[in-house]
Design a protein around this motif. Structure first.
Motif, PDB file in Angstrom:
ATOM      1  N   ALA A   1       0.811  -1.224   0.000  1.00 39.96           N
ATOM      2  CA  ALA A   1       0.000   0.000   0.000  1.00 39.96           C
ATOM      3  C   ALA A   1       0.842   1.272   0.000  1.00 39.96           C
ATOM      4  N   SER A   2       2.146   1.159   0.365  1.00 41.22           N
ATOM      5  CA  SER A   2       2.988   2.365   0.368  1.00 41.22           C
ATOM      6  C   SER A   2       3.677   2.580  -0.969  1.00 41.22           C
ATOM      7  N   GLY A   3       3.530   1.672  -1.921  1.00 39.29           N
ATOM      8  CA  GLY A   3       4.205   1.785  -3.217  1.00 39.29           C
ATOM      9  C   GLY A   3       3.424   2.625  -4.216  1.00 39.29           C
ATOM     10  N   ARG A   4       4.022   2.806  -5.403  1.00 38.13           N
ATOM     11  CA  ARG A   4       3.381   3.654  -6.436  1.00 38.13           C
ATOM     12  C   ARG A   4       2.009   3.127  -6.844  1.00 38.13           C
ATOM     13  N   VAL A   5       1.961   1.838  -7.240  1.00 33.65           N
ATOM     14  CA  VAL A   5       0.677   1.277  -7.681  1.00 33.65           C
ATOM     15  C   VAL A   5      -0.264   1.173  -6.479  1.00 33.65           C
ATOM     16  N   GLY A   6       0.263   0.714  -5.344  1.00 32.75           N
ATOM     17  CA  GLY A   6      -0.558   0.530  -4.146  1.00 32.75           C
ATOM     18  C   GLY A   6      -1.241   1.816  -3.707  1.00 32.75           C
TER      19      GLY A   6
ATOM     20  N   GLY B   1       1.619  -4.273   4.360  1.00 32.68           N
ATOM     21  CA  GLY B   1       2.998  -4.076   3.921  1.00 32.68           C
ATOM     22  C   GLY B   1       3.947  -4.268   5.074  1.00 32.68           C
ATOM     23  N   ARG B   2       5.236  -3.964   4.818  1.00 31.25           N
ATOM     24  CA  ARG B   2       6.224  -4.278   5.860  1.00 31.25           C
ATOM     25  C   ARG B   2       6.545  -3.095   6.759  1.00 31.25           C
ATOM     26  N   SER B   3       6.075  -1.900   6.401  1.00 29.92           N
ATOM     27  CA  SER B   3       6.367  -0.738   7.239  1.00 29.92           C
ATOM     28  C   SER B   3       5.083   0.027   7.551  1.00 29.92           C
TER      29      SER B   3
ATOM     30  N   GLU C   1       4.857   2.703   9.272  1.00 27.44           N
ATOM     31  CA  GLU C   1       5.104   4.146   9.130  1.00 27.44           C
ATOM     32  C   GLU C   1       4.893   4.575   7.677  1.00 27.44           C
ATOM     33  N   ARG C   2       5.476   3.817   6.734  1.00 27.19           N
ATOM     34  CA  ARG C   2       5.343   4.214   5.323  1.00 27.19           C
ATOM     35  C   ARG C   2       3.897   4.091   4.847  1.00 27.19           C
ATOM     36  N   MET C   3       3.185   3.082   5.349  1.00 26.99           N
ATOM     37  CA  MET C   3       1.783   2.933   4.923  1.00 26.99           C
ATOM     38  C   MET C   3       0.920   4.069   5.484  1.00 26.99           C
TER      39      MET C   3
ATOM     40  N   ALA D   1       3.269  -7.099   7.633  1.00 23.28           N
ATOM     41  CA  ALA D   1       3.895  -8.413   7.392  1.00 23.28           C
ATOM     42  C   ALA D   1       4.936  -8.206   6.307  1.00 23.28           C
ATOM     43  N   ASP D   2       6.060  -8.948   6.398  1.00 23.58           N
ATOM     44  CA  ASP D   2       7.187  -8.580   5.549  1.00 23.58           C
ATOM     45  C   ASP D   2       7.577  -9.616   4.500  1.00 23.58           C
ATOM     46  N   SER D   3       6.690 -10.552   4.203  1.00 26.07           N
ATOM     47  CA  SER D   3       6.968 -11.500   3.109  1.00 26.07           C
ATOM     48  C   SER D   3       5.638 -12.035   2.596  1.00 26.07           C
TER      49      SER D   3
ATOM     50  N   ASP E   1      -3.561  -8.921  -9.489  1.00 30.73           N
ATOM     51  CA  ASP E   1      -2.208  -8.340  -9.522  1.00 30.73           C
ATOM     52  C   ASP E   1      -1.939  -7.663 -10.855  1.00 30.73           C
ATOM     53  N   GLN E   2      -0.766  -7.007 -10.954  1.00 31.74           N
ATOM     54  CA  GLN E   2      -0.379  -6.278 -12.169  1.00 31.74           C
ATOM     55  C   GLN E   2       0.811  -6.952 -12.849  1.00 31.74           C
ATOM     56  N   ALA E   3       0.943  -8.274 -12.696  1.00 31.51           N
ATOM     57  CA  ALA E   3       2.085  -8.976 -13.291  1.00 31.51           C
ATOM     58  C   ALA E   3       2.134  -8.718 -14.787  1.00 31.51           C
TER      59      ALA E   3
ATOM     60  N   ALA F   1      13.549  -4.991  -9.979  1.00 32.53           N
ATOM     61  CA  ALA F   1      13.555  -6.439 -10.238  1.00 32.53           C
ATOM     62  C   ALA F   1      12.834  -6.751 -11.543  1.00 32.53           C
ATOM     63  N   SER F   2      11.733  -6.041 -11.826  1.00 38.46           N
ATOM     64  CA  SER F   2      10.986  -6.283 -13.078  1.00 38.46           C
ATOM     65  C   SER F   2      11.858  -5.958 -14.288  1.00 38.46           C
ATOM     66  N   ILE F   3      12.624  -4.858 -14.208  1.00 33.44           N
ATOM     67  CA  ILE F   3      13.466  -4.440 -15.342  1.00 33.44           C
ATOM     68  C   ILE F   3      14.567  -5.481 -15.583  1.00 33.44           C
TER      69      ILE F   3
HETATM   70  N1  LIG Z   1       1.420  -4.321 -15.409  1.00 34.40           N
HETATM   71  C1  LIG Z   1       1.592  -3.006 -15.323  1.00 34.40           C
HETATM   72  O1  LIG Z   1       1.068  -2.242 -16.124  1.00 34.40           O
HETATM   73  C2  LIG Z   1       2.421  -2.458 -14.188  1.00 34.40           C
HETATM   74  C3  LIG Z   1       2.501  -1.074 -14.008  1.00 34.40           C
HETATM   75  C4  LIG Z   1       3.248  -0.576 -12.959  1.00 34.40           C
HETATM   76  C5  LIG Z   1       3.918  -1.455 -12.110  1.00 34.40           C
HETATM   77  N2  LIG Z   1       3.862  -2.781 -12.344  1.00 34.40           N
HETATM   78  C6  LIG Z   1       4.567  -3.729 -11.446  1.00 34.40           C
HETATM   79  O2  LIG Z   1       3.934  -3.653 -10.179  1.00 34.40           O
HETATM   80  C7  LIG Z   1       4.890  -3.882  -9.146  1.00 34.40           C
HETATM   81  C8  LIG Z   1       4.831  -2.727  -8.135  1.00 34.40           C
HETATM   82  O3  LIG Z   1       5.314  -1.547  -8.745  1.00 34.40           O
HETATM   83  P1  LIG Z   1       5.472  -0.196  -7.918  1.00 34.40           P
HETATM   84  O4  LIG Z   1       6.055   0.788  -8.865  1.00 34.40           O
HETATM   85  O5  LIG Z   1       4.214   0.116  -7.195  1.00 34.40           O
HETATM   86  O6  LIG Z   1       6.604  -0.653  -6.843  1.00 34.40           O
HETATM   87  P2  LIG Z   1       6.982   0.056  -5.451  1.00 34.40           P
HETATM   88  O7  LIG Z   1       6.642   1.504  -5.512  1.00 34.40           O
HETATM   89  O8  LIG Z   1       8.385  -0.350  -5.146  1.00 34.40           O
HETATM   90  O9  LIG Z   1       5.988  -0.636  -4.399  1.00 34.40           O
HETATM   91  C9  LIG Z   1       6.158  -1.962  -3.920  1.00 34.40           C
HETATM   92  C10 LIG Z   1       5.359  -2.098  -2.643  1.00 34.40           C
HETATM   93  O10 LIG Z   1       5.485  -3.438  -2.162  1.00 34.40           O
HETATM   94  C11 LIG Z   1       5.962  -3.408  -0.808  1.00 34.40           C
HETATM   95  N3  LIG Z   1       6.826  -4.550  -0.566  1.00 34.40           N
HETATM   96  C12 LIG Z   1       7.935  -4.890  -1.273  1.00 34.40           C
HETATM   97  N4  LIG Z   1       8.479  -6.001  -0.754  1.00 34.40           N
HETATM   98  C13 LIG Z   1       7.713  -6.345   0.305  1.00 34.40           C
HETATM   99  C14 LIG Z   1       7.770  -7.412   1.266  1.00 34.40           C
HETATM  100  N5  LIG Z   1       8.735  -8.339   1.241  1.00 34.40           N
HETATM  101  N6  LIG Z   1       6.819  -7.500   2.215  1.00 34.40           N
HETATM  102  C15 LIG Z   1       5.807  -6.570   2.249  1.00 34.40           C
HETATM  103  N7  LIG Z   1       5.701  -5.535   1.382  1.00 34.40           N
HETATM  104  C16 LIG Z   1       6.641  -5.434   0.429  1.00 34.40           C
HETATM  105  C17 LIG Z   1       6.741  -2.106  -0.703  1.00 34.40           C
HETATM  106  O11 LIG Z   1       6.853  -1.730   0.652  1.00 34.40           O
HETATM  107  P3  LIG Z   1       8.000  -0.716   1.199  1.00 34.40           P
HETATM  108  O12 LIG Z   1       7.357   0.657   1.237  1.00 34.40           O
HETATM  109  O13 LIG Z   1       8.281  -1.241   2.522  1.00 34.40           O
HETATM  110  O14 LIG Z   1       9.156  -0.782   0.245  1.00 34.40           O
HETATM  111  C18 LIG Z   1       5.856  -1.183  -1.520  1.00 34.40           C
HETATM  112  O15 LIG Z   1       4.745  -0.775  -0.750  1.00 34.40           O
HETATM  113  C19 LIG Z   1       6.253  -4.021  -9.847  1.00 34.40           C
HETATM  114  O16 LIG Z   1       6.531  -5.393 -10.011  1.00 34.40           O
HETATM  115  C20 LIG Z   1       6.027  -3.365 -11.188  1.00 34.40           C
HETATM  116  O17 LIG Z   1       6.893  -3.880 -12.178  1.00 34.40           O
HETATM  117  C21 LIG Z   1       3.110  -3.305 -13.346  1.00 34.40           C
END
Ligand SMILES: NC(=O)c1ccc[n+]([C@@H]2O[C@H](COP(=O)([O-])OP(=O)(O)OC[C@H]3O[C@@H](n4cnc5c(N)ncnc54)[C@H](OP(=O)(O)O)[C@@H]3O)[C@@H](O)[C@H]2O)c1
Length: 378
Positions: free
Chosen positions: A31-36, A54-56, A58-60, A78-80, A123-125, A197-199
């Protein structure tokens, strides 16, 4: 480590798929990430009960506040993928949106946990291995009464929806080509491990295409082309192994399919180096180093390079019939968040057949227009 902070009892009056009962919550993993963040804001605006995972904490909490949302009543830390799965099995949310990345590894773990309670999964795989791994859960999902949707983003939907439209009421075509040209504004900040990792995975996987109905290896960056869009702009695309490829083959049934993307470098000297780079990055230590370094790259805020993102398909039949079509969208990242939000809302209402699907296979090609896209069909 995992913990659930809950200040409110959640109801367990939700769906009863597969004989199980889920509550009314939608969990956003990452939820703290870009897509989330983008998906959370959209689902909260639609009135769904959204729980950040998510794992933090504070960030969420910070991301939640930045989005202008009232304080979350429940946060799952939760962190995995495995620990998140344990929480899902215990609490039984109705839908889990997985945005944590590394989908080939995390998606089956989280999706199976969802199925154990009859819940649904999104998911957005966008890589072949992750999309195939999730689709392989189809029979399990049917038995569980769960709906699993992978590839709920720009690339897969913007191309498979056009193929589905072009193939409507026709026999399976002989040859399909899909092209994804996302135009995305870059937000300032670190690239992050998930995207890094995706790149790297794209480079190590190399190219793929379907020949005679079989997925075969090809060169990353094959079939480069200058694609002229209906709005007068253009971009270069080249061949890539992607979820678009799998979805285009599944929706059309064509034996010959290729997929290209504007994200693949098309300059001849760089394309020549891609196979070597891929082999180097396949060495585990070099891969870790590359992901780590890339994740720390700090991007500058940059507007999107073109007005529109475009999905494109060319479909050919053995009788010589050829059809071409486009899907026009705005910013590719916004479209991805809109697709995930639209899919999630429909899954929360249970309005799709149980099974494991790509987005248009689950909810029809019109999902692309529900997410803000416009078809331009020839
Ligand atoms: N299909 C599409 O069109 C599309 C478009 C965009 C993105 N994507 C894919 O979507 C994925 C997410 O992209 P994003 O840009 O949102 O990435 P991001 O900003 O790095 O966000 C990842 C999120 O996952 C959390 N996370 C990572 N590892 C974790 C773990 N072990 N346990 C719990 N939480 C964890 C991160 O938490 P922290 O804040 O703690 O780091 C963060 O909230 C990527 O694989 C990207 O390639 C696909």
């Amino acid at each position: 480590m995992s913990e659930t902070e809950q200040t409110k009892q959640t109801s367990t009056t939700g769906s009863t798929a597969g004989g199980n009962t889920t509550n009314d919550e939608v969990w956003i993993v990452g939820a703290s990430g870009r897509v989330g963040r983008a998906v959370t804001a959209r689902l909260a605006a639609r009135g769904l009960t959204v729980v950040p995972v998510g794992r933090s904490r504070e960030r969420m909490v910070a991301a939640w506040a930045d989005a202008g949302l009232p304080a979350a009543t429940k946060v799952v830390v939760a962190d995995s993928a495995e620990r998140i799965a344990d929480e899902i099995v215990r609490d039984r949310p109705r839908v889990v949106v997985n945005t944590m990345g590394s989908f080939a590894a995390t998606a089956p773990v989280i999706a199976r946990a969802c199925m154990s309670g009859g819940g649904h999964y999104v998911d957005q795989a966008n890589d072949v291995a992750a999309v195939q791994a999730l689709l392989a859960l189809h029979d399990e999902a049917v038995r569980a009464g769960s709906i699993l949707v992978t590839g709920a983003g720009f690339g897969v939907l913007a191309t498979e929806a056009v193929v589905a439209k072009l193939c409507e009421d026709r026999p399976a075509p002989h040859r399909v080509r899909v092209d994804a040209a996302a135009s995305v504004a870059v937000e300032a900040g670190l690239l992050g491990a998930a995207l890094a990792a995706s790149i790297v995975d794209v480079l190590t996987t190399g190219g793929r295409r379907y020949e005679h109905g079989r997925l075969v290896t090809s060169r990353l960056g094959a079939d480069p082309q200058q694609l002229a869009f209906p709005d007068g702009e253009s971009a270069k695309t080249a061949g890539v192994s992607s979820g678009e490829l799998v979805a285009a083959q599944a929706v059309s049934g064509a034996p010959f399919v290729i997929a290209t993307s504007a994200l693949v470098p098309t300059a001849a000297p760089v394309r020549a180096l891609l196979p070597l780079l891929g082999r180097l990055l396949s060495v585990p230590a070099l891969r870790r180093l590359a992901v780590d370094r890339l994740a720390r790259v700090r991007a500058k805020a940059t507007p999107r390079p073109r007005r529109h993102s475009w999905g494109h398909a060319v479909v050919e039949w053995t009788d010589g019939t050829r059809r071409e079509g486009w899907l026009r969208a705005g910013d590719g990242m916004d479209f991805t968040a809109d697709v995930t939000a639209a899919v999630t809302e429909q899954l929360a209402r249970g309005t799709a057949r149980p099974g494991a699907w790509t987005p248009a296979a689950a909810l029809g090609a019109e999902l692309a227009t529900a997410a803000g896209g416009t078809f331009v069909l020839g």
